[in-house]
Design a protein around this motif. Structure first.
Motif, short mmCIF file in Angstrom:
data_model
loop_
_atom_site.label_atom_id
_atom_site.label_comp_id
_atom_site.label_asym_id
_atom_site.label_seq_id
_atom_site.Cartn_x
_atom_site.Cartn_y
_atom_site.Cartn_z
N TYR A 22 0.83 -1.20 0.00
CA TYR A 22 0.00 0.00 0.00
C TYR A 22 0.87 1.25 0.00
O TYR A 22 0.63 2.19 -0.77
CB TYR A 22 -0.91 -0.01 1.22
CG TYR A 22 -2.01 1.03 1.19
CD1 TYR A 22 -3.19 0.78 0.49
CD2 TYR A 22 -1.85 2.24 1.83
CE1 TYR A 22 -4.20 1.74 0.45
CE2 TYR A 22 -2.85 3.21 1.80
CZ TYR A 22 -4.02 2.95 1.10
OH TYR A 22 -5.02 3.89 1.06
N PHE A 23 1.88 1.27 0.86
CA PHE A 23 2.82 2.39 0.89
C PHE A 23 4.08 1.98 0.13
O PHE A 23 5.14 1.70 0.70
CB PHE A 23 3.15 2.77 2.34
CG PHE A 23 1.97 3.31 3.09
CD1 PHE A 23 1.45 4.55 2.79
CD2 PHE A 23 1.36 2.56 4.09
CE1 PHE A 23 0.34 5.06 3.48
CE2 PHE A 23 0.26 3.05 4.77
CZ PHE A 23 -0.26 4.31 4.47
N SER A 24 3.94 1.92 -1.18
CA SER A 24 4.97 1.31 -2.04
C SER A 24 6.28 2.08 -2.05
O SER A 24 7.33 1.53 -2.39
CB SER A 24 4.43 1.18 -3.46
OG SER A 24 4.08 2.46 -3.99
N ALA A 25 6.26 3.36 -1.68
CA ALA A 25 7.48 4.16 -1.69
C ALA A 25 8.18 4.17 -0.34
O ALA A 25 9.23 4.81 -0.19
CB ALA A 25 7.17 5.59 -2.12
N LYS A 70 3.29 10.89 -0.11
CA LYS A 70 4.68 10.56 -0.47
C LYS A 70 4.93 9.06 -0.31
O LYS A 70 5.55 8.44 -1.18
CB LYS A 70 5.64 11.35 0.42
CG LYS A 70 7.11 11.09 0.10
CD LYS A 70 8.01 11.91 1.03
CE LYS A 70 9.48 11.63 0.72
NZ LYS A 70 10.37 12.40 1.63
N MET A 71 4.45 8.47 0.79
CA MET A 71 4.68 7.05 1.03
C MET A 71 3.87 6.16 0.08
O MET A 71 4.26 5.03 -0.18
CB MET A 71 4.34 6.70 2.48
CG MET A 71 5.28 7.30 3.52
SD MET A 71 7.02 6.81 3.32
CE MET A 71 7.72 8.26 2.52
N ARG A 72 2.74 6.65 -0.39
CA ARG A 72 1.98 5.87 -1.38
C ARG A 72 2.80 5.68 -2.66
O ARG A 72 2.68 4.66 -3.33
CB ARG A 72 0.65 6.56 -1.75
CG ARG A 72 -0.44 6.50 -0.73
CD ARG A 72 -0.81 5.09 -0.29
NE ARG A 72 -1.10 4.17 -1.35
CZ ARG A 72 -2.31 3.95 -1.87
NH1 ARG A 72 -3.36 4.63 -1.44
NH2 ARG A 72 -2.50 3.05 -2.80
N GLY A 73 3.60 6.68 -2.99
CA GLY A 73 4.50 6.56 -4.13
C GLY A 73 3.82 6.82 -5.46
O GLY A 73 2.60 6.85 -5.59
N ARG A 141 -4.26 -1.51 -7.47
CA ARG A 141 -2.94 -1.21 -6.92
C ARG A 141 -2.49 -2.28 -5.93
O ARG A 141 -1.31 -2.60 -5.83
CB ARG A 141 -2.98 0.15 -6.22
CG ARG A 141 -2.84 1.35 -7.16
CD ARG A 141 -2.48 2.60 -6.38
NE ARG A 141 -2.15 3.71 -7.28
CZ ARG A 141 -2.92 4.77 -7.47
NH1 ARG A 141 -4.08 4.86 -6.84
NH2 ARG A 141 -2.55 5.72 -8.29
N LEU A 142 -3.45 -2.85 -5.20
CA LEU A 142 -3.12 -3.81 -4.15
C LEU A 142 -3.11 -5.25 -4.62
O LEU A 142 -2.46 -6.10 -4.02
CB LEU A 142 -4.11 -3.64 -2.99
CG LEU A 142 -4.02 -2.30 -2.26
CD1 LEU A 142 -5.17 -2.16 -1.29
CD2 LEU A 142 -2.69 -2.16 -1.54
N PHE A 143 -3.86 -5.54 -5.68
CA PHE A 143 -3.89 -6.91 -6.19
C PHE A 143 -4.24 -6.90 -7.67
O PHE A 143 -5.27 -6.34 -8.07
CB PHE A 143 -4.91 -7.77 -5.43
CG PHE A 143 -4.99 -9.18 -5.95
CD1 PHE A 143 -4.02 -10.11 -5.62
CD2 PHE A 143 -6.02 -9.56 -6.80
CE1 PHE A 143 -4.07 -11.40 -6.12
CE2 PHE A 143 -6.09 -10.85 -7.31
CZ PHE A 143 -5.11 -11.77 -6.97
#
Length: 320
Positions: A22-25, A70-73, A141-143
């Motif tokens: 979820y937080f890909s970055a 930012k953390m979502r990327g 995004r998640l699956f």
């Protein structure tokens, strides 16, 4: 504060693994730090990340909007999603529940693409779920929904796909433990006199994308059960129970006992292939994944028109 509500497509995975996607970055260290500091909580409680997520669980994230975004990327999921949304899909759904989908794959269609420019049934499944079932960008995004078993380019019939992580896990386990029963219908050269249980050792030549079979009862990595449905003077109609599932197994195993599938260019007989091509316009092997039994559910794919015509004209109006 933001809330993430777990649905059926994202359940059955560990909290830390979900958060990393979820937080890909973000880094793993950042995720675990946020869990320790209770900046991320599960159902209102501190969690170490090892809990298995269930549908309806609520993850609360206490980040600033800037940190959250930012953390979502930045990734290409949005562009991919729009591509799938506009894709002109054409699929025949024969079974569907909350977690899995089964399709009747036509000939001349890849199960999965081998290069970026390919279009496969996998892309069609995603497009179908987006356009017909409301599969959201966040879900994607998640699956990424995907198929669980492959059929050769020119083989038709039942192909299974996972709509959710739960479906993927269950199908993967069932295929690994061989609790899914798969039955094929095919038309082969020659007169097959009786039912046969074949065992052999399959070796693949990756360079030529072809396999060879050494039929051996003592050392084997493939097993194919053959049931004779009907015969004509020049061909036999067979029902195949696929015990193992290796590349080109049915095609190569039948060819190894001198009963290649008609229409099979790679393992077949050129003379009989040309006969059926001229007479019936048969341009692919007469091999069809007919019935798949999963969790006691029988999933059945109607035969292609050309196969049905050949069967009716050569063997009569059969029920099988």
């Amino acid at each position: 504060m933001k809330e993430i509500i777990i649905d059926s497509s994202t359940q059955n995975q560990r909290l830390d693994k979900f958060l990393k996607k979820y937080f890909s970055a973000s880094s793993s260290g950042f995720i675990y730090k946020m869990l320790r500091k209770k900046n991320i909580v599960l159902n209102g409680k501190k969690d170490d990340g090892n809990s298995i997520l269930l549908e309806g669980d609520i993850i609360k994230v206490f980040f600033s909007d800037e940190t959250y975004n930012k953390m979502r990327g930045l990734d290409n999921s949005a562009d991919e999603y729009e591509y799938y949304k506009k894709l002109d899909y054409n699929i025949h759904v024969i079974y569907e529940d909350d977690d899995i989908i089964a399709l009747n794959k036509p000939a001349n269609l890849l199960s999965q693409k081998s290069k970026a420019s390919d279009i496969s049934i996998n892309e069609y499944i995603i497009s179908y779920l987006i356009n017909e079932k409301g599969y959201s960008l966040d879900n994607y995004r998640l699956f990424h929904p995907s198929i669980s078993n492959r059929l050769d380019y020119n083989t038709t019939g039942v192909i299974l796909g996972a709509k959710t992580l739960k479906g993927q896990q269950e199908l993967s386990l069932a295929l690994k433990e061989r609790t899914i029963s798969k039955y094929y219908i095919c038309i082969v050269k020659g007169y097959v006199e009786k039912d046969i249980k074949l065992k052999g050792n399959l070796t693949k030549d990756n360079k030529n994308n072809k396999v060879s079979i050494n039929n051996s009862e003592n050392k084997y990595n493939i097993e194919t059960h053959i049931e004779v449905i009907a015969n004509s003077k020049k061909t036999s109609l067979l029902k195949i129970h696929l015990i193992t599932g290796k590349t080109h197994q049915i095609r190569a195993h039948l060819a190894s006992i001198n009963h290649p599938i008609i229409g099979d260019i790679k393992y077949g007989d050129e003379k009989i292939n040309n006969y059926y091509k001229d007479l019936y316009k048969l341009s692919s092997q007469a091999l069809h994944s007919y019935i798949t039994i999963y969790n006691n559910i029988e999933i059945k794919a109607p035969l292609p028109k050309i196969m049905r015509r050949i069967i009716e004209e050569e063997y009569g109006n059969l029920e099988f």
